[in-house]
Design an enzyme around this catalytic site. Structure first.
Site, short mmCIF file in Angstrom:
data_model
loop_
_atom_site.label_atom_id
_atom_site.label_comp_id
_atom_site.label_asym_id
_atom_site.label_seq_id
_atom_site.Cartn_x
_atom_site.Cartn_y
_atom_site.Cartn_z
N CYS A 60 0.84 -1.20 0.00
CA CYS A 60 0.00 0.00 0.00
C CYS A 60 0.88 1.25 0.00
O CYS A 60 0.62 2.19 -0.76
CB CYS A 60 -0.94 0.01 1.20
SG CYS A 60 -2.07 -1.39 1.26
N ALA A 61 1.88 1.26 0.84
CA ALA A 61 2.79 2.40 0.90
C ALA A 61 3.48 2.60 -0.45
O ALA A 61 3.62 3.73 -0.92
CB ALA A 61 3.83 2.19 2.01
#
Length: 166
Positions: A60-61
């Site tokens: 996600c990051a």
């Protein structure tokens, strides 16, 4: 309902992504400063909705970092990174990573965005979070691209999203 996997294990979402050519549903999401943003706030702009479970996971990051880089090169386009993370976590992440070209928005308050866009995970260990998906809207907020990433631990197809404006 869509079937996706988490490390190869089947899980499900609350629905399906909006179809290509459909009008995007309005939303009200929370900003890191605890304000609100709706679809109307982006009138006349192209949008990339980068939807994911939590900015506190590696994939996600990375999607936020990658879209942050790509957003700097796109005209009349806003990239909205949408999760159920608390706005405080989103703000902390952006400050630590120097994220300046995307907007972080949270669906923590009601979860309505996740339901309306069919991305709420309905079972498994991530139940209640959003699946990994990308929805691209033209300047009239019609869907021009939608990708439900089939394996939640994999990154979206960034190029397909960006090239969908062509």
């Amino acid at each position: 309902m869509s079937e996706i996997t988490l490390k190869g294990n089947k899980i499900h979402t609350s629905g399906s992504l909006p179809s290509k050519g459909s009008e995007a549903k309005d939303f009200e999401l929370t900003t890191p400063e605890l304000g609100t943003k709706s679809l109307e706030d982006f009138k006349g702009k192209k949008l990339v909705l980068n939807i994911f479970p939590s900015v506190d996971t590696g994939v996600c990051a990375q999607s936020v970092r990658t879209f942050n880089e790509k957003a700097a090169q796109m005209d009349n386009t806003s990239v909205l990174c949408i999760s159920r993370d608390l706005p405080f976590a989103q703000n902390r992440f952006c400050a630590a990573e120097g994220i300046e070209n995307v907007e972080m928005l949270s669906d923590f308050n009601t979860g309505k965005f996740g339901e309306d866009y069919g991305v709420t995970i309905t079972d498994g260990p991530m139940k209640g979070l959003h699946s990994r998906a990308v929805v691209v809207l033209d300047e009239n907020h019609k869907v021009v691209h939608a990708e439900q990433v089939p394996e939640i631990t994999e990154e979206p197809d960034y190029e397909a999203a960006i090239n969908s404006f062509s």
